[in-house]
Scaffold this motif. Sequence first.
Motif, PDB file in Angstrom:
ATOM      1  N   SER A   1     -13.858  26.860  12.705  1.00 45.87           N
ATOM      2  CA  SER A   1     -13.087  26.007  11.801  1.00 45.87           C
ATOM      3  C   SER A   1     -13.203  24.530  12.195  1.00 45.87           C
ATOM      4  O   SER A   1     -13.481  23.669  11.363  1.00 45.87           O
ATOM      5  N   ASN A   2     -12.997  24.235  13.475  1.00 39.55           N
ATOM      6  CA  ASN A   2     -13.099  22.846  13.921  1.00 39.55           C
ATOM      7  C   ASN A   2     -14.544  22.352  13.911  1.00 39.55           C
ATOM      8  O   ASN A   2     -14.791  21.178  13.627  1.00 39.55           O
ATOM      9  N   ALA A   3     -15.497  23.223  14.199  1.00 34.72           N
ATOM     10  CA  ALA A   3     -16.912  22.826  14.127  1.00 34.72           C
ATOM     11  C   ALA A   3     -17.261  22.446  12.690  1.00 34.72           C
ATOM     12  O   ALA A   3     -17.975  21.453  12.458  1.00 34.72           O
ATOM     13  N   LYS A   4     -16.754  23.194  11.736  1.00 34.80           N
ATOM     14  CA  LYS A   4     -16.999  22.879  10.331  1.00 34.80           C
ATOM     15  C   LYS A   4     -16.416  21.506   9.975  1.00 34.80           C
ATOM     16  O   LYS A   4     -17.056  20.708   9.289  1.00 34.80           O
ATOM     17  N   GLN A   5     -15.209  21.233  10.460  1.00 31.72           N
ATOM     18  CA  GLN A   5     -14.595  19.924  10.211  1.00 31.72           C
ATOM     19  C   GLN A   5     -15.407  18.792  10.844  1.00 31.72           C
ATOM     20  O   GLN A   5     -15.562  17.723  10.247  1.00 31.72           O
ATOM     21  N   ILE A   6     -15.896  19.010  12.056  1.00 31.56           N
ATOM     22  CA  ILE A   6     -16.722  17.995  12.726  1.00 31.56           C
ATOM     23  C   ILE A   6     -17.948  17.705  11.876  1.00 31.56           C
ATOM     24  O   ILE A   6     -18.275  16.538  11.613  1.00 31.56           O
ATOM     25  N   LYS A   7     -18.633  18.747  11.426  1.00 28.07           N
ATOM     26  CA  LYS A   7     -19.842  18.564  10.614  1.00 28.07           C
ATOM     27  C   LYS A   7     -19.539  17.811   9.324  1.00 28.07           C
ATOM     28  O   LYS A   7     -20.267  16.886   8.946  1.00 28.07           O
ATOM     29  N   GLN A   8     -18.460  18.187   8.654  1.00 30.33           N
ATOM     30  CA  GLN A   8     -18.094  17.528   7.396  1.00 30.33           C
ATOM     31  C   GLN A   8     -17.752  16.059   7.616  1.00 30.33           C
ATOM     32  O   GLN A   8     -18.206  15.185   6.882  1.00 30.33           O
ATOM     33  N   ARG A   9     -16.949  15.776   8.626  1.00 32.88           N
ATOM     34  CA  ARG A   9     -16.509  14.406   8.873  1.00 32.88           C
ATOM     35  C   ARG A   9     -17.672  13.517   9.328  1.00 32.88           C
ATOM     36  O   ARG A   9     -17.756  12.354   8.929  1.00 32.88           O
ATOM     37  N   MET A  10     -18.554  14.044  10.154  1.00 30.86           N
ATOM     38  CA  MET A  10     -19.705  13.243  10.599  1.00 30.86           C
ATOM     39  C   MET A  10     -20.628  12.956   9.410  1.00 30.86           C
ATOM     40  O   MET A  10     -21.151  11.846   9.278  1.00 30.86           O
TER      41      MET A  10
ATOM     42  N   PHE B   1     -23.712  10.323   9.185  1.00 28.22           N
ATOM     43  CA  PHE B   1     -24.567  10.976  10.173  1.00 28.22           C
ATOM     44  C   PHE B   1     -25.264  12.189   9.558  1.00 28.22           C
ATOM     45  O   PHE B   1     -24.722  12.842   8.675  1.00 28.22           O
ATOM     46  N   LYS B   2     -26.431  12.500  10.071  1.00 26.92           N
ATOM     47  CA  LYS B   2     -27.182  13.707   9.700  1.00 26.92           C
ATOM     48  C   LYS B   2     -27.189  14.637  10.902  1.00 26.92           C
ATOM     49  O   LYS B   2     -27.422  14.202  12.034  1.00 26.92           O
ATOM     50  N   LYS B   3     -26.954  15.926  10.661  1.00 22.24           N
ATOM     51  CA  LYS B   3     -26.982  16.914  11.753  1.00 22.24           C
ATOM     52  C   LYS B   3     -28.420  17.352  11.992  1.00 22.24           C
ATOM     53  O   LYS B   3     -29.156  17.631  11.055  1.00 22.24           O
ATOM     54  N   ASN B   4     -28.819  17.424  13.273  1.00 24.19           N
ATOM     55  CA  ASN B   4     -30.163  17.900  13.574  1.00 24.19           C
ATOM     56  C   ASN B   4     -30.197  19.000  14.639  1.00 24.19           C
ATOM     57  O   ASN B   4     -31.271  19.436  15.043  1.00 24.19           O
ATOM     58  N   PHE B   5     -29.022  19.466  15.092  1.00 29.41           N
ATOM     59  CA  PHE B   5     -28.995  20.558  16.070  1.00 29.41           C
ATOM     60  C   PHE B   5     -27.592  21.149  16.095  1.00 29.41           C
ATOM     61  O   PHE B   5     -26.599  20.431  15.969  1.00 29.41           O
ATOM     62  N   GLU B   6     -27.536  22.467  16.291  1.00 26.01           N
ATOM     63  CA  GLU B   6     -26.253  23.172  16.357  1.00 26.01           C
ATOM     64  C   GLU B   6     -26.436  24.421  17.207  1.00 26.01           C
ATOM     65  O   GLU B   6     -27.406  25.164  17.034  1.00 26.01           O
TER      66      GLU B   6
ATOM     67  N   GLU C   1     -23.920  27.434  19.603  1.00 29.07           N
ATOM     68  CA  GLU C   1     -22.645  27.902  20.151  1.00 29.07           C
ATOM     69  C   GLU C   1     -22.914  28.725  21.400  1.00 29.07           C
ATOM     70  O   GLU C   1     -23.828  29.555  21.415  1.00 29.07           O
ATOM     71  N   LEU C   2     -22.103  28.496  22.431  1.00 24.47           N
ATOM     72  CA  LEU C   2     -22.213  29.297  23.643  1.00 24.47           C
ATOM     73  C   LEU C   2     -20.837  29.485  24.251  1.00 24.47           C
ATOM     74  O   LEU C   2     -19.862  28.879  23.800  1.00 24.47           O
ATOM     75  N   PHE C   3     -20.750  30.322  25.263  1.00 25.32           N
ATOM     76  CA  PHE C   3     -19.495  30.566  25.952  1.00 25.32           C
ATOM     77  C   PHE C   3     -19.670  30.176  27.404  1.00 25.32           C
ATOM     78  O   PHE C   3     -20.598  30.621  28.073  1.00 25.32           O
ATOM     79  N   GLU C   4     -18.774  29.302  27.881  1.00 24.70           N
ATOM     80  CA  GLU C   4     -18.822  28.833  29.268  1.00 24.70           C
ATOM     81  C   GLU C   4     -18.015  29.804  30.132  1.00 24.70           C
ATOM     82  O   GLU C   4     -16.789  29.820  30.065  1.00 24.70           O
ATOM     83  N   GLU C   5     -18.702  30.592  30.920  1.00 22.22           N
ATOM     84  CA  GLU C   5     -18.031  31.611  31.741  1.00 22.22           C
ATOM     85  C   GLU C   5     -17.115  31.002  32.793  1.00 22.22           C
ATOM     86  O   GLU C   5     -16.060  31.558  33.095  1.00 22.22           O
ATOM     87  N   ASP C   6     -17.506  29.853  33.350  1.00 19.85           N
ATOM     88  CA  ASP C   6     -16.714  29.256  34.427  1.00 19.85           C
ATOM     89  C   ASP C   6     -15.371  28.699  33.930  1.00 19.85           C
ATOM     90  O   ASP C   6     -14.397  28.667  34.683  1.00 19.85           O
ATOM     91  N   THR C   7     -15.304  28.276  32.679  1.00 13.04           N
ATOM     92  CA  THR C   7     -14.052  27.730  32.128  1.00 13.04           C
ATOM     93  C   THR C   7     -13.399  28.653  31.100  1.00 13.04           C
ATOM     94  O   THR C   7     -12.289  28.386  30.658  1.00 13.04           O
ATOM     95  N   ASN C   8     -14.098  29.710  30.700  1.00 11.52           N
ATOM     96  CA  ASN C   8     -13.644  30.621  29.649  1.00 11.52           C
ATOM     97  C   ASN C   8     -13.394  29.893  28.329  1.00 11.52           C
ATOM     98  O   ASN C   8     -12.427  30.184  27.619  1.00 11.52           O
ATOM     99  N   LEU C   9     -14.267  28.932  28.028  1.00 13.72           N
ATOM    100  CA  LEU C   9     -14.165  28.179  26.783  1.00 13.72           C
ATOM    101  C   LEU C   9     -15.425  28.358  25.951  1.00 13.72           C
ATOM    102  O   LEU C   9     -16.533  28.436  26.491  1.00 13.72           O
ATOM    103  N   PHE C  10     -15.227  28.427  24.640  1.00 13.46           N
ATOM    104  CA  PHE C  10     -16.364  28.327  23.733  1.00 13.46           C
ATOM    105  C   PHE C  10     -16.823  26.878  23.745  1.00 13.46           C
ATOM    106  O   PHE C  10     -16.006  25.952  23.781  1.00 13.46           O
ATOM    107  N   HIS C  11     -18.122  26.693  23.725  1.00 14.45           N
ATOM    108  CA  HIS C  11     -18.717  25.346  23.736  1.00 14.45           C
ATOM    109  C   HIS C  11     -19.635  25.275  22.525  1.00 14.45           C
ATOM    110  O   HIS C  11     -20.672  25.937  22.475  1.00 14.45           O
ATOM    111  N   TYR C  12     -19.234  24.491  21.552  1.00 16.05           N
ATOM    112  CA  TYR C  12     -20.008  24.338  20.321  1.00 16.05           C
ATOM    113  C   TYR C  12     -20.711  22.983  20.403  1.00 16.05           C
ATOM    114  O   TYR C  12     -20.062  21.944  20.478  1.00 16.05           O
ATOM    115  N   VAL C  13     -22.034  23.010  20.430  1.00 13.06           N
ATOM    116  CA  VAL C  13     -22.851  21.804  20.588  1.00 13.06           C
ATOM    117  C   VAL C  13     -23.388  21.383  19.224  1.00 13.06           C
ATOM    118  O   VAL C  13     -24.013  22.179  18.526  1.00 13.06           O
ATOM    119  N   LEU C  14     -23.138  20.138  18.869  1.00 11.92           N
ATOM    120  CA  LEU C  14     -23.643  19.570  17.619  1.00 11.92           C
ATOM    121  C   LEU C  14     -24.325  18.251  17.937  1.00 11.92           C
ATOM    122  O   LEU C  14     -23.774  17.430  18.681  1.00 11.92           O
TER     123      LEU C  14
END
Length: 107
Positions: free
Chosen positions: A64-73, A78-83, A85-98
Amino acid sequence: MNQLIMDTLGPIGIPVEYQNYTGSEKEYIRFFYLPQVDFQSDDEEIYSTVYVQVDLFTPWDPNSNAKQIKQRMKQAGFKKNFEHELFEEDTNLFHYVLRFYIIKEED
């Protein structure tokens, strides 16, 4: 450029920081710049391309927040050229790279 990105992403409602997030929120956005490409003609810079990476870190579903980031940018020019998603095991956080770019004409 920092202010443009912060103003663009701030309304999403989660912290936005340049390069390094130092807060305590579980969900946050950080951004940084990638190497820039300048185009020249007759030894004059005619326009530059600014590349920026926006990282969303969250313990929840990031879509949901990744979609908002893409829309707002996109709305900010801005034009998106890479996307990715991964999971950071050390922090237990999803990491969405745009990654985005914007071309600016020089005055």
